[in-house]
Design a protein around this motif. Sequence first.
Motif, short mmCIF file in Angstrom:
data_model
loop_
_atom_site.label_atom_id
_atom_site.label_comp_id
_atom_site.label_asym_id
_atom_site.label_seq_id
_atom_site.Cartn_x
_atom_site.Cartn_y
_atom_site.Cartn_z
N GLU A 45 29.40 39.85 -15.13
CA GLU A 45 30.16 39.84 -13.90
C GLU A 45 31.32 40.82 -14.07
N VAL A 46 31.34 41.88 -13.26
CA VAL A 46 32.39 42.89 -13.32
C VAL A 46 33.32 42.66 -12.14
N LYS A 47 34.53 42.21 -12.43
CA LYS A 47 35.47 41.80 -11.37
C LYS A 47 35.87 42.94 -10.44
N ASP A 48 36.31 44.05 -10.99
CA ASP A 48 36.83 45.14 -10.16
C ASP A 48 35.78 45.78 -9.27
N LEU A 49 34.53 45.69 -9.64
CA LEU A 49 33.46 46.33 -8.87
C LEU A 49 32.74 45.35 -7.95
N ASN A 50 33.16 44.09 -7.95
CA ASN A 50 32.46 43.08 -7.16
C ASN A 50 30.95 43.17 -7.42
N TRP A 51 30.60 43.10 -8.68
CA TRP A 51 29.23 43.36 -9.12
C TRP A 51 28.82 42.34 -10.17
N CYS A 52 27.58 41.96 -10.13
CA CYS A 52 27.05 41.11 -11.20
C CYS A 52 25.61 41.49 -11.47
N ASP A 53 25.16 41.16 -12.64
CA ASP A 53 23.81 41.48 -13.09
C ASP A 53 23.30 40.27 -13.85
N ILE A 54 22.07 39.87 -13.61
CA ILE A 54 21.49 38.73 -14.33
C ILE A 54 20.23 39.20 -15.02
N VAL A 55 20.12 38.91 -16.31
CA VAL A 55 18.93 39.22 -17.09
C VAL A 55 18.30 37.88 -17.48
N VAL A 56 17.08 37.66 -17.01
CA VAL A 56 16.39 36.41 -17.29
C VAL A 56 15.82 36.46 -18.70
N GLU A 57 16.11 35.42 -19.44
CA GLU A 57 15.59 35.33 -20.80
C GLU A 57 14.35 34.44 -20.84
N SER A 58 14.37 33.35 -20.13
CA SER A 58 13.24 32.42 -20.10
C SER A 58 13.00 31.96 -18.68
#
Length: 176
Positions: A45-58
Motif C-alpha cells: 500500500e503506497v500512501k502518497d500514490l493512493n495505490w495498492c498491489d496484492i500478490v496472491v500466494e495461495s
Amino acid sequence: MLIGHSVDAGAENPTREKCTCNLDPDDPPADGAWVKNATACWSTEVKDLNWCDIVVESLQGSQATQTTSMELFGNASNPPVLVDVLHSRFDKFLQVSAVEGGPVDLKQLADIVTSRLKENAALIANCVTALADRKRGFVQDGDGGVVCRVSEVSGWLRLEIPVEGARIVYMVAPAA
C-alpha cells in the motif's frame, strides 16, 4: 505453492478496508482492491500514490489453507525458523514484484522488511500462536512500527510492516 499477480487496481486513499485479501465477501468495497478467493497474500500500500498491489500466494481450497497456515503454526515455537519461513515467502513476493514493476524501491524494501522480520521474531511468534488458538482481536505492536493482529471479524492474521511511504502487509487465513 501458487504465486500469481492480481490485476493492478488503483484505490482512492487505500486503507485496510479498501485494499485487502480478507474482506467480507458480502460487503465488497466501492473502490480499492480485494481478493475473494485467497488464503494468503502480500499487499503493498503506497500512501502518497493512493495505490495498492496484492500478490496472491495461495488460492482458496483445503490444501492451500492447510499448507500456508500449518507451515506457520508448525514453527510458531521457533521464532528464528518462523522468520525464515516468512522471509522465503517475502522473497517470492519480491520476485513477482520485480517482474511486474511498481513505484517501490525493491532493494530498499527487501532490506527494511528483512530487518523488521528479524527484530520482531517474538511478536510474529505470538501472533501466529494467537492465529492457531483462534484468538480474534489479538493485536501486538512491535519494533519499527510493525503491527501483528488477528482480525476480530475474519480471524485472519495481518502482519503490517511499514516502509518509507508504504506499508507491506502479509495476510493469512486461519486453518480450516
